[in-house]
Design a protein around this motif. Structure first.
Motif, PDB file in Angstrom:
ATOM      1  N   THR A 240       0.844  -1.194   0.000  1.00  0.00           N
ATOM      2  CA  THR A 240       0.000   0.000   0.000  1.00  0.00           C
ATOM      3  C   THR A 240       0.884   1.251   0.000  1.00  0.00           C
ATOM      4  OG1 THR A 240      -1.663  -1.222   1.237  1.00  0.00           O
ATOM      5  CG2 THR A 240      -1.826   1.163   1.296  1.00  0.00           C
ATOM      6  N   PRO A 241       0.616   2.223  -0.874  1.00  0.00           N
ATOM      7  CA  PRO A 241      -0.628   2.449  -1.610  1.00  0.00           C
ATOM      8  C   PRO A 241      -0.712   1.828  -2.999  1.00  0.00           C
ATOM      9  CG  PRO A 241       0.780   4.347  -1.852  1.00  0.00           C
ATOM     10  CD  PRO A 241       1.528   3.393  -0.968  1.00  0.00           C
ATOM     11  N   VAL A 242       0.197   0.895  -3.325  1.00  0.00           N
ATOM     12  CA  VAL A 242       0.097   0.257  -4.637  1.00  0.00           C
ATOM     13  C   VAL A 242      -1.292  -0.343  -4.813  1.00  0.00           C
ATOM     14  CG1 VAL A 242       1.040  -1.517  -6.157  1.00  0.00           C
ATOM     15  CG2 VAL A 242       2.570  -0.129  -4.760  1.00  0.00           C
ATOM     16  N   VAL A 243      -1.770  -1.086  -3.822  1.00  0.00           N
ATOM     17  CA  VAL A 243      -3.173  -1.484  -3.762  1.00  0.00           C
ATOM     18  C   VAL A 243      -3.659  -1.263  -2.336  1.00  0.00           C
ATOM     19  CG1 VAL A 243      -2.986  -3.189  -5.625  1.00  0.00           C
ATOM     20  CG2 VAL A 243      -2.701  -3.936  -3.261  1.00  0.00           C
ATOM     21  N   GLU A 244      -4.959  -1.201  -2.162  1.00  0.00           N
ATOM     22  CA  GLU A 244      -5.532  -0.998  -0.835  1.00  0.00           C
ATOM     23  C   GLU A 244      -5.113  -2.138   0.106  1.00  0.00           C
ATOM     24  OE1 GLU A 244      -7.907   1.410   0.651  1.00  0.00           O
ATOM     25  OE2 GLU A 244      -6.761   2.481  -0.877  1.00  0.00           O
ATOM     26  N   PRO A 245      -4.982  -1.867   1.407  1.00  0.00           N
ATOM     27  CA  PRO A 245      -4.538  -2.903   2.354  1.00  0.00           C
ATOM     28  C   PRO A 245      -5.656  -3.879   2.728  1.00  0.00           C
ATOM     29  CG  PRO A 245      -4.924  -0.853   3.523  1.00  0.00           C
ATOM     30  CD  PRO A 245      -5.117  -0.541   2.058  1.00  0.00           C
ATOM     31  N   ASP A 246      -6.251  -4.470   1.708  1.00  0.00           N
ATOM     32  CA  ASP A 246      -7.394  -5.370   1.878  1.00  0.00           C
ATOM     33  C   ASP A 246      -6.884  -6.790   2.094  1.00  0.00           C
ATOM     34  OD1 ASP A 246      -9.662  -6.915   1.726  1.00  0.00           O
ATOM     35  OD2 ASP A 246     -10.490  -5.889  -0.027  1.00  0.00           O
ATOM     36  N   MET A 247      -6.774  -7.207   3.353  1.00  0.00           N
ATOM     37  CA  MET A 247      -6.208  -8.509   3.682  1.00  0.00           C
ATOM     38  C   MET A 247      -7.058  -9.669   3.177  1.00  0.00           C
ATOM     39  SD  MET A 247      -3.247  -8.413   5.061  1.00  0.00           S
ATOM     40  CE  MET A 247      -2.113  -7.499   6.108  1.00  0.00           C
ATOM     41  N   MET A 248      -8.363  -9.526   3.200  1.00  0.00           N
ATOM     42  CA  MET A 248      -9.198 -10.635   2.737  1.00  0.00           C
ATOM     43  C   MET A 248      -9.072 -10.806   1.219  1.00  0.00           C
ATOM     44  SD  MET A 248     -10.192 -12.148   5.361  1.00  0.00           S
ATOM     45  CE  MET A 248     -10.875 -13.445   4.338  1.00  0.00           C
ATOM     46  N   ARG A 249      -8.858  -9.727   0.491  1.00  0.00           N
ATOM     47  CA  ARG A 249      -8.570  -9.858  -0.941  1.00  0.00           C
ATOM     48  C   ARG A 249      -7.247 -10.592  -1.137  1.00  0.00           C
ATOM     49  NH1 ARG A 249     -10.636  -9.809  -6.006  1.00  0.00           N
ATOM     50  NH2 ARG A 249     -11.977  -8.029  -5.465  1.00  0.00           N
ATOM     51  N   THR A 250      -6.261 -10.283  -0.298  1.00  0.00           N
ATOM     52  CA  THR A 250      -4.963 -10.943  -0.371  1.00  0.00           C
ATOM     53  C   THR A 250      -5.084 -12.431  -0.064  1.00  0.00           C
ATOM     54  OG1 THR A 250      -3.588  -9.000   0.020  1.00  0.00           O
ATOM     55  CG2 THR A 250      -2.725 -11.085   0.811  1.00  0.00           C
ATOM     56  N   VAL A 251      -5.850 -12.777   0.965  1.00  0.00           N
ATOM     57  CA  VAL A 251      -6.076 -14.185   1.292  1.00  0.00           C
ATOM     58  C   VAL A 251      -6.739 -14.892   0.111  1.00  0.00           C
ATOM     59  CG1 VAL A 251      -7.394 -15.739   2.792  1.00  0.00           C
ATOM     60  CG2 VAL A 251      -6.115 -13.832   3.785  1.00  0.00           C
ATOM     61  N   TRP A 252      -7.729 -14.237  -0.480  1.00  0.00           N
ATOM     62  CA  TRP A 252      -8.410 -14.788  -1.657  1.00  0.00           C
ATOM     63  C   TRP A 252      -7.407 -15.040  -2.781  1.00  0.00           C
ATOM     64  CZ3 TRP A 252      -8.862 -12.867  -6.653  1.00  0.00           C
ATOM     65  CH2 TRP A 252      -9.829 -13.479  -7.470  1.00  0.00           C
ATOM     66  N   CYS A 253      -6.513 -14.096  -3.013  1.00  0.00           N
ATOM     67  CA  CYS A 253      -5.511 -14.246  -4.076  1.00  0.00           C
ATOM     68  C   CYS A 253      -4.616 -15.451  -3.821  1.00  0.00           C
ATOM     69  CB  CYS A 253      -4.649 -12.990  -4.175  1.00  0.00           C
ATOM     70  SG  CYS A 253      -5.509 -11.543  -4.842  1.00  0.00           S
ATOM     71  N   ALA A 254      -4.177 -15.636  -2.584  1.00  0.00           N
ATOM     72  CA  ALA A 254      -3.270 -16.733  -2.258  1.00  0.00           C
ATOM     73  C   ALA A 254      -3.942 -18.092  -2.408  1.00  0.00           C
ATOM     74  CB  ALA A 254      -2.751 -16.565  -0.838  1.00  0.00           C
ATOM     75  N   VAL A 255      -5.207 -18.145  -2.086  1.00  0.00           N
ATOM     76  CA  VAL A 255      -5.944 -19.413  -2.131  1.00  0.00           C
ATOM     77  C   VAL A 255      -6.372 -19.774  -3.551  1.00  0.00           C
ATOM     78  CG1 VAL A 255      -8.084 -20.555  -1.362  1.00  0.00           C
ATOM     79  CG2 VAL A 255      -6.728 -19.198   0.257  1.00  0.00           C
ATOM     80  N   ASN A 256      -6.694 -18.770  -4.362  1.00  0.00           N
ATOM     81  CA  ASN A 256      -7.268 -19.022  -5.698  1.00  0.00           C
ATOM     82  C   ASN A 256      -6.331 -18.714  -6.863  1.00  0.00           C
ATOM     83  OD1 ASN A 256     -10.211 -19.697  -5.020  1.00  0.00           O
ATOM     84  ND2 ASN A 256      -9.905 -17.792  -3.887  1.00  0.00           N
TER      85      ASN A 256
END
Length: 513
Positions: free
Chosen positions: A414-430
């Motif tokens: 951040t600020p490259v992308v918003e600090p949205d941890m659940m989006r990050t978790v989603w990215c790692a899983v999918n």
């Protein structure tokens, strides 16, 4: 006053007791975790909070971002989501009109991505000069590695002649940004407060100032003296300016004062993969001689690691390309023994193209990879273009690191992308790109491991595992309430889970309305 939180679906992230129904806290610390009946009977006079079956877990820990840059975005024109030069110019004009800006004034904008523009290239300084004569304008690329400056801005920062029609990248860009005038203390204070509220809204209670330059010293003196920071903030000065910070803030050397501490050093070894400046061993697709850029010599990297080991301070190394990672690995063992390296836990930041065959040495030297895993979604399709399908499949190789037993963390830069941890978790899983491409099936990881990367592993990265990262007796009462259980959620819907409440040291600092 003791407080019993009961009737919850509590994910403790403590391997010995992963699930619980209730916990007791007092003076900002967890006292005990267990079953509803046991906690209510043992603490009959405590205040009680009925969690009503909601999911609770430890607060998230930001493993790498740039607080000051994020605060700056609250005073700038947002170019996020722009699709053309016309779109960019429309936003700039609206902002200039609203603020009544004219010749001699500064206007900063952030968040454009040339990969997403119809023109597929960066805007030009000429374009800015024609639309806004004699105004000092800076357009910051979403990656934080490039930018476009008007002629007046180039002159004010002393960068004339180093640009290509207003465009600057990497070291030249960073030097120019350092010379952009800061806003007033009042404006900056409000911007920092807004930034921290935004982190809290994503469930984050520990954040990072991922590269501090000497120009930031007066600002941080003001922030500390006025007690502006209300989230734990860990700062990493760039290695060239580091001793100035340790002289100015000796009370923050490795320990918090007014919620700020100096965590070590930062060095930058290369650039950005989406901008084709990450330093690679093999050329970018479509080129026989395009390898990206190197930012430091071997001697400089070796000296930086030696300084970190000598002073027993952690060092963060920005490494995106496999050649940059190789430089870190090679220079690290020149500077210190493996045992000395393991003691300071160096962090390899981003690791987009960190190669699988480099991972055994990462483990051997005690280096912690902090993956910008959200690249899979935001720039996965661009990586396929820049590196070809085979190399792109292996960006942020979290699955391979997990198989080798390497503890890793995730971040959003951040600020490259918003600090949205659940989006990050989603990215790692999918590991899905914007265009719906599965990018490296074997590098996907389970939800539990993704959550560890932003809680217990991140706490360990900061050397704070005894106080943060899990819901356990004796640790800080930092926790969040979620709209759904991520361990039971459809993996493709993880990014839809919302943070309903965020607690730091037992106090609620964010509540979703």
């Amino acid at each position: 006053m003791k407080t019993v939180c009961w009737n919850g679906n509590i994910i403790t992230m403590n391997e010995r007791q992963m699930k619980a129904e209730a916990f007791v806290m007092e003076n900002g610390v967890f006292l005990e975790i267990g079953k509803n009946q046991d906690m209510k009977e043992k603490y009959p006079d405590a205040e009680r909070i009925d969690l009503k079956g909601q999911t609770v877990m430890p607060a998230f820990i930001d493993a790498h971002s740039h607080l000051s840059s994020y605060a700056g975005t609250f005073m700038q024109v947002s170019l996020a989501g722009t699709v053309s030069f016309e779109d960019i110019m429309r936003r700039l004009k609206a902002f200039a009109d609203k603020k009544q800006l004219g010749a001699g004034d500064w206007m900063q904008a952030n968040g454009y991505d040339h990969n997403s523009l119809q023109e597929k290239k960066h805007p030009s300084g000429k374009m800015l000069d024609e639309a806004f004569p004699n105004m000092c304008i800076v357009l910051q690329h979403q990656s934080g590695h490039f930018g476009v400056f008007s002629s007046a801005a180039l002159k004010a920062t002393g960068m004339q002649g180093k640009d290509s029609d207003g465009y600057l990248e990497e070291n030249d860009y960073v030097e120019a940004i350092k010379k952009v005038p800061m806003s007033s203390p009042k404006e900056m204070t409000l911007a920092y407060e807004n930034a921290m509220h935004a982190y809290a809204s994503y469930g984050i209670t520990t954040i990072q100032e991922g590269m501090m330059v000497k120009q930031m010293i007066p600002m941080y003196r003001m922030l500390l003296d006025n007690r502006v920071l209300f989230l734990d903030t860990v700062g990493y000065p760039q290695i060239q300016d580091a001793e100035l910070f340790y002289q100015e803030f000796p009370e923050c050397d490795g320990k918090y004062r007014n919620n700020f501490k100096l965590g070590g050093y930062k060095m930058i070894l290369d650039g950005s993969p989406q901008g084709r400046t990450a330093w690679m061993k093999t050329p970018y697709s479509g080129s026989d001689n395009e390898y990206g850029v190197s930012s430091m010599s071997d001697a400089e990297v070796t000296a930086a690691v030696h300084t970190a080991v000598k002073n027993h301070r952690q060092i963060l190394a920005h490494c995106n390309g496999d050649r940059a990672a190789e430089q870190l690995l090679t220079c690290a063992v020149r500077a210190a023994s493996e045992e000395q390296l393991r003691e300071i836990h160096p962090v390899l930041v981003h690791g987009q193209l960190l190669a699988v065959d480099q991972l055994p040495r990462v483990k051997q030297y005690g280096i912690i990879p902090s993956f910008f895993i959200a690249h899979c979604y935001y720039w996965g399709d661009v990586h396929i273009q820049n590196f070809g399908p085979e190399r792109a499949q292996k960006i942020s190789p979290a699955g391979s690191a997990l198989a080798l037993g390497i503890p890793f963390t995730f971040h959003q830069d951040t600020p490259v992308v918003e600090p949205d941890m659940m989006r990050t978790v989603w990215c790692a899983v999918n590991r899905m790109t914007k265009n719906g491409v599965l990018l490296g099936k074997e590098e996907r990881i389970p939800v539990k491991e993704a959550l560890k990367a932003v809680t217990v592993n991140a706490a360990a990265q900061y050397g704070e595992a005894e106080r943060k990262g899990s819901i356990e007796s004796g640790k800080n009462a930092d926790f969040i309430v979620l709209s759904e259980d991520p361990m039971k959620c459809d993996p493709m819907k993880l990014c839809g889970i919302k943070v309903l409440e965020t607690y730091r040291n037992e106090k609620c600092i964010y509540k979703r309305t």
